[in-house]
Write a protein that holds these residues in place. Structure first.
Motif, mmCIF file in Angstrom:
data_model
loop_
_atom_site.group_PDB
_atom_site.id
_atom_site.type_symbol
_atom_site.label_atom_id
_atom_site.label_comp_id
_atom_site.label_asym_id
_atom_site.label_seq_id
_atom_site.Cartn_x
_atom_site.Cartn_y
_atom_site.Cartn_z
ATOM 1 N N VAL A 193 42.694 -33.356 12.257
ATOM 2 C CA VAL A 193 42.047 -32.853 13.466
ATOM 3 C C VAL A 193 40.781 -32.112 13.057
ATOM 4 O O VAL A 193 40.819 -31.188 12.244
ATOM 5 N N VAL A 194 39.666 -32.543 13.610
ATOM 6 C CA VAL A 194 38.363 -31.935 13.327
ATOM 7 C C VAL A 194 37.880 -31.226 14.584
ATOM 8 O O VAL A 194 37.519 -31.878 15.566
ATOM 9 N N ASN A 195 37.963 -29.901 14.550
ATOM 10 C CA ASN A 195 37.528 -29.081 15.685
ATOM 11 C C ASN A 195 38.129 -29.546 17.002
ATOM 12 O O ASN A 195 37.440 -29.658 18.020
ATOM 13 N N GLY A 196 39.428 -29.865 16.948
ATOM 14 C CA GLY A 196 40.168 -30.209 18.152
ATOM 15 C C GLY A 196 40.254 -31.682 18.474
ATOM 16 O O GLY A 196 40.932 -32.061 19.440
ATOM 17 N N TYR A 197 39.604 -32.546 17.684
ATOM 18 C CA TYR A 197 39.578 -33.974 17.977
ATOM 19 C C TYR A 197 40.050 -34.791 16.772
ATOM 20 O O TYR A 197 39.736 -34.447 15.621
ATOM 21 N N PRO A 198 40.787 -35.868 17.009
ATOM 22 C CA PRO A 198 41.233 -36.698 15.881
ATOM 23 C C PRO A 198 40.055 -37.366 15.187
ATOM 24 O O PRO A 198 39.149 -37.898 15.835
ATOM 25 N N ALA A 199 40.074 -37.315 13.851
ATOM 26 C CA ALA A 199 38.987 -37.896 13.054
ATOM 27 C C ALA A 199 39.575 -38.564 11.822
ATOM 28 O O ALA A 199 40.626 -38.163 11.320
ATOM 29 N N ILE A 200 38.869 -39.589 11.336
ATOM 30 C CA ILE A 200 39.376 -40.397 10.219
ATOM 31 C C ILE A 200 38.217 -40.749 9.291
ATOM 32 O O ILE A 200 37.150 -41.166 9.739
ATOM 33 N N SER A 201 38.445 -40.596 7.998
ATOM 34 C CA SER A 201 37.520 -41.158 7.003
ATOM 35 C C SER A 201 38.171 -42.404 6.434
ATOM 36 O O SER A 201 39.402 -42.467 6.310
ATOM 37 N N TYR A 202 37.355 -43.426 6.065
ATOM 38 C CA TYR A 202 37.946 -44.680 5.624
ATOM 39 C C TYR A 202 36.917 -45.573 4.941
ATOM 40 O O TYR A 202 35.698 -45.324 5.001
ATOM 41 N N LEU A 203 37.427 -46.609 4.299
ATOM 42 C CA LEU A 203 36.603 -47.626 3.652
ATOM 43 C C LEU A 203 36.491 -48.834 4.571
ATOM 44 O O LEU A 203 37.504 -49.373 5.021
ATOM 45 N N ALA A 204 35.279 -49.274 4.853
ATOM 46 C CA ALA A 204 35.049 -50.426 5.729
ATOM 47 C C ALA A 204 34.321 -51.528 4.972
ATOM 48 O O ALA A 204 33.825 -51.338 3.859
ATOM 49 N N ASN A 205 34.271 -52.704 5.584
ATOM 50 C CA ASN A 205 33.511 -53.849 5.072
ATOM 51 C C ASN A 205 34.031 -54.404 3.754
ATOM 52 O O ASN A 205 33.283 -54.977 2.967
ATOM 53 N N GLY A 206 35.317 -54.261 3.540
ATOM 54 C CA GLY A 206 35.974 -54.925 2.416
ATOM 55 C C GLY A 206 35.309 -54.707 1.081
ATOM 56 O O GLY A 206 35.066 -53.583 0.653
ATOM 57 N N LEU A 207 34.961 -55.830 0.407
ATOM 58 C CA LEU A 207 34.397 -55.751 -0.936
ATOM 59 C C LEU A 207 33.007 -55.143 -0.955
ATOM 60 O O LEU A 207 32.538 -54.657 -1.987
ATOM 61 N N ASN A 208 32.314 -55.176 0.193
ATOM 62 C CA ASN A 208 30.990 -54.563 0.248
ATOM 63 C C ASN A 208 31.091 -53.038 0.232
ATOM 64 O O ASN A 208 30.220 -52.357 -0.289
#
Length: 427
Positions: A193-208
């Motif tokens: 939870v980031v300042n009251g809101y759900p937040a996510i860090s992640y890896l996108a775009n596969g091999l790129n």
């Protein structure tokens, strides 16, 4: 030679033994906790404080079971109660949270490729666990669980896409409503939870490999998801770890292309503004198994230098992480540093990690709050240095005021727990 500190060592499961801290000139005492045939117990472990006592969820690969173990004492020194959550299929990447005052677990069921949710009927996890399916077609990758606006929610990857699902009931017995956040990827997701809101860090775009951040406009995650590409220069974004640093979201992650460890922090409280990216360390193949924590308010990271097989520690000079990063090698004795877990022990930085050369769990602590002193190394499980392999998949936490570690003993197939007798880990 690492210091021979006093650690309390209960083996949590799988023909498990409980090793009490030996008194002077006395032999260790052993107690069987979870007897059974040798099997692969303790992999993909996740630890948390449940109802005032340490608890761990882990997989039994050999017997296709997901198990839960909780200590009967606040310091983990007592016996451990072991419960089977689910069986019949290999289950991996479990994560745990306290939902409606009871332990809850999300995990990946390999048969059918299903993300599942299990919730205990009792506050200590000893009762019946109710299991529900969140979504089929998932990809076997680490996921994250959190309580979002009072209800359990999970971030995970399905068919290379980042998904978010929140239950309609506070106890998880309602309907799961999966929402597509990003069709370009969702590996290594880390949710909070980031300042009251759900937040996510992640890896996108596969091999790129792009590092991305997503945050919802509503406290319950029912609003619009705004995704931000933080770093797209090369293959970046593996091993993400999301934390709040000086009031704003920040992420440590691996730059696979350049083999660097990086740190990114938003200049706004919701992550919508510009992200300032800094290279923490570029000497070697840097970044896998990183752990981002605040040490006395300063962003700090433990991580593995896989090129040199060293354990390293970095701390920033500023509360917001925009100052100078000071990097030190904790130890370079052999192949060390995998599965590191960083925390503050009595105001001092402390790291648990795996020594692959000797096949043992190690614990390192520094006498200086900023990590500038000499690191002292200890063997919480000295038997591991003889002929066993013990110390993989470490997870560290402060238990009843003292550092404690859960880890996997690959030779005996046990999940084990070690807790030091002193608040700073020097006992």
């Amino acid at each position: 030679m690492p210091a021979k500190n006093v650690w309390i060592l209960p083996a949590i499961a799988g023909a498990a033994l409980f090793l009490l801290a030996p008194a002077a000139a006395q032999s260790p005492a052993f107690t069987t906790i979870d007897p059974g045939n040798p099997s692969r117990l303790g992999e993909h472990a996740f630890s948390l404080i449940i109802n005032g006592a340490p608890a761990t969820v882990y997989s039994n690969e050999t017997n296709s079971k997901l198990k839960f173990a909780r200590a009967t004492s606040a310091d983990g020194a007592g016996s451990w109660a072991v419960t089977t959550i689910a069986s019949g299929s290999p289950m991996r990447y479990a994560a745990m949270a306290v939902v409606d005052s009871r332990p809850a677990v999300c995990y990946f069921d390999i048969v059918g490729s299903v993300v599942k949710f299990a919730h205990a009927s009792t506050s200590d996890g000893s009762g019946i666990w109710t299991i529900s399916s969140v979504e089929s077609g998932a990809f076997g990758t680490p996921m994250s669980i959190a309580v979002i606006d009072g209800h359990p929610a999970i971030s995970y990857c399905v068919a290379g896409q980042l998904k978010f699902a929140r239950n309609s009931a506070a106890d998880g017995t309602g309907t799961w409503s999966p929402t597509l956040i990003d069709p370009t990827g969702g590996h290594y997701s880390s949710m909070r939870v980031v300042n009251g809101y759900p937040a996510i860090s992640y890896l996108a775009n596969g091999l790129n490999g792009d590092l991305k951040f997503a945050i919802n406009s509503a406290a319950d995650g029912s609003g619009t998801w705004t995704t931000t590409s933080i770093d797209t220069a090369g293959n970046v974004g593996a091993y993400t770890c999301l934390q709040m640093v000086d009031g704003n979201p920040a992420i440590s992650y691996s730059d696979t292309t350049n083999r660097d460890l990086k740190f990114a922090r938003s200049d706004t409280f919701d992550g919508a503004g510009a992200w300032v990216i800094t290279t923490v360390d570029s000497e070697g193949n840097i970044g896998p198994y990183n752990s981002l924590e605040l040490i006395n308010g300063l962003p700090s990271i433990s991580y593995w230098d896989s090129a040199n097989n060293d354990l390293k520690f970095a701390i920033n000079s500023a509360l917001n992480g925009l100052g100078t990063w000071t990097v030190s090698t904790v130890t370079s004795a052999g192949a060390v540093g995998m599965y590191s877990s960083l925390l503050t022990a009595a105001t001092m930085p402390a790291i648990s990690y795996f020594d692959a050369t000797n096949g043992t769990l190690r614990f390192a602590r520094n006498p200086s709050p900023d990590g500038s002193g000499t690191w002292t190394l200890a063997e919480p499980d000295p038997e591991g240095a003889d002929s066993r392999i013990a110390g993989e998949y470490t997870s560290q936490a402060i238990i009843d005021g003292k550092p404690a570690i859960s880890y996997y003993d690959a030779t005996t197939a046990d999940l084990k727990f070690a807790r030091n007798s002193a608040a700073d880990g020097s006992g």
